[in-house]
Scaffold this motif. Structure first.
Motif, mmCIF file in Angstrom:
data_model
loop_
_atom_site.group_PDB
_atom_site.id
_atom_site.type_symbol
_atom_site.label_atom_id
_atom_site.label_comp_id
_atom_site.label_asym_id
_atom_site.label_seq_id
_atom_site.Cartn_x
_atom_site.Cartn_y
_atom_site.Cartn_z
ATOM 1 N N PHE A 43 7.949 39.790 -16.471
ATOM 2 C CA PHE A 43 8.263 41.138 -16.964
ATOM 3 C C PHE A 43 7.904 41.331 -18.441
ATOM 4 O O PHE A 43 7.897 42.457 -18.930
ATOM 5 C CB PHE A 43 9.755 41.427 -16.756
ATOM 6 C CG PHE A 43 10.211 41.198 -15.349
ATOM 7 C CD1 PHE A 43 9.890 42.103 -14.352
ATOM 8 C CD2 PHE A 43 10.936 40.068 -14.999
ATOM 9 C CE1 PHE A 43 10.291 41.900 -13.047
ATOM 10 C CE2 PHE A 43 11.344 39.852 -13.697
ATOM 11 C CZ PHE A 43 11.018 40.766 -12.712
ATOM 12 N N ASP A 44 7.653 40.223 -19.134
ATOM 13 C CA ASP A 44 7.356 40.309 -20.569
ATOM 14 C C ASP A 44 5.962 39.744 -20.808
ATOM 15 O O ASP A 44 5.789 38.598 -21.211
ATOM 16 C CB ASP A 44 8.409 39.512 -21.349
ATOM 17 C CG ASP A 44 8.288 39.731 -22.852
ATOM 18 O OD1 ASP A 44 7.447 40.555 -23.265
ATOM 19 O OD2 ASP A 44 9.035 39.084 -23.614
ATOM 20 N N ASN A 45 4.960 40.577 -20.543
ATOM 21 C CA ASN A 45 3.567 40.149 -20.740
ATOM 22 C C ASN A 45 2.756 41.318 -21.297
ATOM 23 O O ASN A 45 3.326 42.368 -21.632
ATOM 24 C CB ASN A 45 2.973 39.624 -19.434
ATOM 25 C CG ASN A 45 3.130 40.617 -18.290
ATOM 26 O OD1 ASN A 45 2.602 41.722 -18.339
ATOM 27 N ND2 ASN A 45 3.888 40.224 -17.261
ATOM 28 N N GLU A 46 1.444 41.137 -21.356
ATOM 29 C CA GLU A 46 0.591 42.155 -21.985
ATOM 30 C C GLU A 46 0.655 43.495 -21.248
ATOM 31 O O GLU A 46 0.475 44.561 -21.864
ATOM 32 C CB GLU A 46 -0.865 41.661 -22.018
ATOM 33 C CG GLU A 46 -1.109 40.452 -22.907
ATOM 34 C CD GLU A 46 -0.677 39.131 -22.261
ATOM 35 O OE1 GLU A 46 -0.295 39.150 -21.077
ATOM 36 O OE2 GLU A 46 -0.704 38.097 -22.950
ATOM 37 N N SER A 47 0.912 43.466 -19.936
ATOM 38 C CA SER A 47 0.945 44.717 -19.166
ATOM 39 C C SER A 47 2.187 45.559 -19.468
ATOM 40 O O SER A 47 2.236 46.738 -19.114
ATOM 41 C CB SER A 47 0.893 44.414 -17.665
ATOM 42 O OG SER A 47 2.072 43.742 -17.250
ATOM 43 N N THR A 48 3.199 44.950 -20.125
ATOM 44 C CA THR A 48 4.440 45.675 -20.450
ATOM 45 C C THR A 48 4.147 46.895 -21.317
ATOM 46 O O THR A 48 4.677 47.981 -21.079
ATOM 47 C CB THR A 48 5.434 44.738 -21.179
ATOM 48 O OG1 THR A 48 5.659 43.589 -20.376
ATOM 49 C CG2 THR A 48 6.754 45.432 -21.444
ATOM 50 N N VAL A 49 3.295 46.710 -22.340
ATOM 51 C CA VAL A 49 2.958 47.814 -23.251
ATOM 52 C C VAL A 49 2.227 48.918 -22.486
ATOM 53 O O VAL A 49 2.543 50.109 -22.622
ATOM 54 C CB VAL A 49 2.082 47.310 -24.421
ATOM 55 C CG1 VAL A 49 1.724 48.462 -25.350
ATOM 56 C CG2 VAL A 49 2.797 46.222 -25.186
ATOM 57 N N PHE A 50 1.248 48.507 -21.671
ATOM 58 C CA PHE A 50 0.493 49.487 -20.893
ATOM 59 C C PHE A 50 1.421 50.288 -19.976
ATOM 60 O O PHE A 50 1.313 51.518 -19.898
ATOM 61 C CB PHE A 50 -0.570 48.768 -20.054
ATOM 62 C CG PHE A 50 -1.114 49.605 -18.918
ATOM 63 C CD1 PHE A 50 -2.013 50.633 -19.176
ATOM 64 C CD2 PHE A 50 -0.704 49.385 -17.601
ATOM 65 C CE1 PHE A 50 -2.498 51.421 -18.141
ATOM 66 C CE2 PHE A 50 -1.180 50.162 -16.563
ATOM 67 C CZ PHE A 50 -2.085 51.184 -16.830
ATOM 68 N N PHE A 51 2.342 49.592 -19.294
ATOM 69 C CA PHE A 51 3.217 50.278 -18.339
ATOM 70 C C PHE A 51 4.189 51.219 -19.047
ATOM 71 O O PHE A 51 4.503 52.298 -18.535
ATOM 72 C CB PHE A 51 3.981 49.253 -17.497
ATOM 73 C CG PHE A 51 4.661 49.867 -16.300
ATOM 74 C CD1 PHE A 51 3.919 50.538 -15.330
ATOM 75 C CD2 PHE A 51 6.038 49.789 -16.138
ATOM 76 C CE1 PHE A 51 4.535 51.109 -14.225
ATOM 77 C CE2 PHE A 51 6.660 50.352 -15.035
ATOM 78 C CZ PHE A 51 5.911 51.017 -14.081
ATOM 79 N N ALA A 52 4.663 50.823 -20.229
ATOM 80 C CA ALA A 52 5.566 51.692 -21.000
ATOM 81 C C ALA A 52 4.856 52.991 -21.378
ATOM 82 O O ALA A 52 5.432 54.086 -21.263
ATOM 83 C CB ALA A 52 6.050 50.969 -22.248
ATOM 84 N N ILE A 53 3.589 52.894 -21.827
ATOM 85 C CA ILE A 53 2.819 54.092 -22.185
ATOM 86 C C ILE A 53 2.510 54.917 -20.931
ATOM 87 O O ILE A 53 2.622 56.150 -20.938
ATOM 88 C CB ILE A 53 1.517 53.696 -22.923
ATOM 89 C CG1 ILE A 53 1.864 53.040 -24.272
ATOM 90 C CG2 ILE A 53 0.609 54.900 -23.136
ATOM 91 C CD1 ILE A 53 0.691 52.403 -24.986
ATOM 92 N N PHE A 54 2.132 54.220 -19.850
ATOM 93 C CA PHE A 54 1.836 54.918 -18.588
ATOM 94 C C PHE A 54 3.037 55.731 -18.105
ATOM 95 O O PHE A 54 2.883 56.890 -17.685
ATOM 96 C CB PHE A 54 1.431 53.903 -17.515
ATOM 97 C CG PHE A 54 1.371 54.492 -16.126
ATOM 98 C CD1 PHE A 54 0.257 55.219 -15.719
ATOM 99 C CD2 PHE A 54 2.436 54.348 -15.239
ATOM 100 C CE1 PHE A 54 0.209 55.782 -14.455
ATOM 101 C CE2 PHE A 54 2.397 54.908 -13.967
ATOM 102 C CZ PHE A 54 1.279 55.634 -13.565
ATOM 103 N N MET A 55 4.242 55.145 -18.164
ATOM 104 C CA MET A 55 5.435 55.852 -17.671
ATOM 105 C C MET A 55 5.787 57.044 -18.564
ATOM 106 O O MET A 55 6.318 58.049 -18.077
ATOM 107 C CB MET A 55 6.617 54.896 -17.573
ATOM 108 C CG MET A 55 6.537 53.941 -16.394
ATOM 109 S SD MET A 55 6.362 54.743 -14.789
ATOM 110 C CE MET A 55 7.966 55.530 -14.611
#
Length: 763
Positions: A228-240
């Motif tokens: 849950f704490d990886n590089e995709s976290t930032v992308f998913f936060a912006i996407f949501m």
């Protein structure tokens, strides 16, 4: 009501619509009536309307709404000089046991000719079946049977579920990325390595009873944390942040389309929502002239309501304070139990096999989250009763005022109740711990909680999963099983289904009551879930998927219970989801800030980026040495006597998570320069992310019109045609009147002439 069949062509099928054919319902179920041009019904224009059968001209929802309006204002006596009226008052005084509209018939069998179509059976077969979970909803049929207000709720729930499918796919992709990259994660590799993590001695996590421990004991926790704490976290936060904007903008379009299709474009809420409540009229002793209608109406001065407003505000504040107190109590439980778990698991040989994945931190976190969830449910149960009673005692003037007042109370409380523990873990836990030798203490007794060396994100994920999943499972069980058991208990007296021995109204009387606030609680449940999906989604990318699965079940559970387990509710009109839309907008804005702060302060992504770009010494493996760099050193000799473990050790230093100078530095244990670099990077990230997401949000809101172009054109066309039809009708009526008047005038003239001739001949 319909005046002429519409000549506006239906919208063209979208490309590849044939692929969606399995999801669609039969046309006679989806659109039970053709499209019409409509006008406000008035009796003096009765000939204008397409009335084939007077008994079925008005849909059943309109008929039951009209009947309820009459019953709620029907006078039945005078007491102390005040008029007594309304079925609600008679129900309160137990003159009548209940009053409700009847269902069409049995939900398990169709009506037999020549009886009208059993819409309840049609709904049960095409909507309330769990095997139809993948099918669209028969929205027009729901509207005809239950009214626009309940219909609009199911439109919203269906649309929200459709939009969740996109977020669920992206969230699942981010989770799979974390799963695939777990073994290649340098941080967890270093923690699990016996030569690196196995050699790092960590400082005790509690005073006296907790021992020193090796970093590699958190190997499994660090791997799970990477999910849950990886590089995709930032992308998913912006996407949501962008998804929630698209959801709200497209919902406005869908709502506008439903307003047109259900003839609510010119609807004003005076029909029900702005009508005076019978309870208000009964309690009022004063009257004044209405500024608009210039008629006398009941009036209640502010000083009569003021004490209840103060009591209401004090009660809501007290209960929110009680929620905070319960959260602090759970924190105290976690602090006091942690030491017990740590010493117990250390001493018990039987726990050696499970210590690798069931650490004291995880055990405390799981038990604390479960306890917190139980406390949430208990507080929620009692507050629902109190808030409904206080709102009633405020004596709101209209139904709209009553619902708005109750919505504010319930939402404020539930927001604090459900989200306070998540806010604590996300933004407070581990942030004000201090350092070994100078820890901060809660009430000067319990040492503040520390995060795992990998950060607090995994604990926030655990907390969110338990509360969100537990609430959804508990809610669905309560909604499905509770009314079913109660109805079974009431129906024990009915040995047969014969209509002669067990009449329609008796069967309906043995069902549960949906109540005037039934829909309110459904909206509240959905909005609270929306908060879990948006406010903390950066910590748990699977939240949209869980919400999607829950909503697919929720639609069918709600349909099943309304159709089979509840009395038919009194229909009501509504052209939107009301005040809930404003609440959703508020939560959407707040979610951008919370997710930015979660990524910056709760996850470990920013410290890793700072190390990667500023402090890494190995060009071939930039993240090598990150774990060692993120841990500070403490001299064991500097421990105060009342905090150090009892047994002496052969090592002189231990490590802890922070950026501080070592013991041999002039400014020992003060924050070093890397701490300030990381803090500056965190604040920069928050500002940049918020501005980027808000800019995109405003651009999308500006680009997407509230009303779709084709709907706008249809509305204009229908208005034009309606005016033309009404004009022609009035013109024809006027001509007929003139013809009738002219023929009568001719008769009068002829009579007068005959009289004159007769008089002359007589003379």
């Amino acid at each position: 009501m319909p005046i002429k069949e519409s000549d506006i062509p239906l919208p063209e099928n979208i490309p590849f619509s044939c692929m969606l054919e399995p999801l669609k319902l039969p046309k006679n179920v989806k659109h039970p009536h053709p499209e019409y041009f409509t006008a406000q019904f008035t009796r003096h224009r009765q000939e204008l309307f397409l009335i084939e059968d007077k008994s079925s001209f008005f849909p059943s929802s309109s008929r039951n709404r009209i009947v309820y309006y009459i019953l709620s204002r029907c006078p039945f006596g005078v007491e102390d000089g005040k008029k007594k009226f309304g079925i609600e008052r008679l129900l309160t005084s137990n003159t009548y046991s209940s009053a409700y509209p009847l269902h069409d018939g049995q939900y398990w069998k169709p009506s037999e000719p020549p009886n009208p179509v059993n819409e309840r059976y049609t709904l049960c077969q095409n909507w309330a079946r769990f095997s139809y979970f993948y099918k669209e909803q028969p929205l027009d049929l729901i509207r005809d049977y239950y009214g626009e207000k309940i219909g609009m709720y199911f439109v919203f729930l269906g649309f929200y579920t459709e939009m969740l499918s996109f977020a669920a796919v992206v969230g699942l992709a981010c989770f799979i990325y974390g799963l695939l990259s777990m073994d290649n994660n340098s941080s967890s590799t270093e923690i699990c390595d016996p030569k690196i993590g196995g050699q790092i001695i960590m400082c005790p996590l509690c005073d006296l009873v907790c021992d020193y421990w090796r970093l590699n004991t958190t190997c499994l926790a660090s791997k799970i944390s990477h999910l849950f704490d990886n590089e995709s976290t930032v992308f998913f936060a912006i996407f949501m942040g962008i998804w929630v904007t698209l959801f709200l903008e497209f919902w406005k379009q869908r709502q506008a389309r439903m307003e047109y299709e259900w003839d609510l474009v010119d609807f004003e809420e005076e029909q029900q929502q702005l009508q005076l409540r019978p309870e208000f009229e009964a309690m009022c002793k004063h009257r004044k002239i209405n500024a608009v209608t210039k008629e006398m109406e009941p009036y209640m001065p502010l000083y009569s309501r003021l004490p209840w407003y103060f009591l209401s505000g004090a009660t809501v504040t007290l209960w929110m304070a009680l929620v905070i107190a319960c959260m602090v109590a759970v924190i105290v439980y976690r602090l006091s139990v942690f030491a017990t778990f740590a010493s117990f698991m250390e001493s018990e040989a039987s726990f050696k096999h499970v210590k690798s994945f069931l650490t004291p931190q995880i055990t405390t976190s799981l038990s604390g989250s479960c306890l917190n969830f139980i406390v949430i449910l208990i507080l929620n149960f009692f507050y629902e009763k109190i808030s409904a009673w206080i709102t009633k005692m405020e004596i709101p003037r209209t139904y709209q005022e009553y619902e708005s007042s109750l919505t504010l109370k319930m939402f404020l409380f539930q927001f604090v109740n459900f989200y306070s523990s998540c806010f604590y873990v996300a933004f407070f836990k581990g942030k004000f711990v201090g350092y070994p030798g100078k820890y901060t203490y809660l009430f000067n007794v319990w040492r503040s909680e520390e995060c795992d060396p990998g950060g607090c994100l995994i604990e926030l994920t655990t907390q969110l999963t338990i509360i969100m999943t537990g609430k959804q499972i508990f809610g669905n069980i309560k909604e499905a099983i509770y009314p079913m058991v109660l109805n079974w208990w009431r129906r024990r007296k009915a040995r047969t289904n014969s209509e002669k021995l067990y009449s329609r109204w008796e069967q309906d009387h043995d069902l549960e009551t949906f109540g005037s606030l039934g829909l309110f609680y459904e909206y509240l449940e959905t909005v609270i879930q929306f908060g879990f999906v948006t406010l903390f989604v950066a910590s748990f990318p699977l939240a949209p998927l869980l919400a999607l699965l829950n909503n697919i079940i929720e639609i069918r559970v709600d349909a099943w219970k309304l159709t089979t387990q509840y009395r038919r509710p009194v229909a009501a009109k509504a052209h939107s989801i009301g005040v809930w839309q404003d609440i959703l907008y508020g939560m959407a804005v707040l979610s951008v800030a919370t997710n930015a702060f979660i990524v910056a302060f709760t996850s470990d992504i920013i410290p890793r980026l700072v190390y990667y770009y500023a402090y890494s010494k190995d060009a071939t493996a930039p993240m090598k040495g990150y774990v060692n760099d993120s841990l500070s050193t403490f001299l064991i000799a500097d421990f105060p006597n009342h905090t150090a473990p009892w047994e002496k050790r052969d090592f002189t230093t231990c490590r802890y998570r922070d950026y501080r100078y070592p013991p041999d530095h002039d400014q020992k244990y003060f924050h070093n320069m890397q701490y300030w670099h990381v803090l500056a990077a965190k604040m920069t990230f928050i500002i940049v992310m918020e501005h980027v997401v808000f800019l995109v949000k405003f651009l999308l809101a500006w680009m997407i019109p509230d009303v779709p172009k084709d709907v706008l054109e249809r509305i204009k066309r229908e208005k034009l045609m309606t005016i033309k039809i009404l004009h022609d009708f009035e013109l024809n009526k006027l001509k007929e009147n003139l013809r009738a008047n002219s023929s009568e005038l001719a008769k009068e003239v002829l009579i007068q002439e005959n009289k004159t001739q007769l008089a002359k001949s007589t003379v």
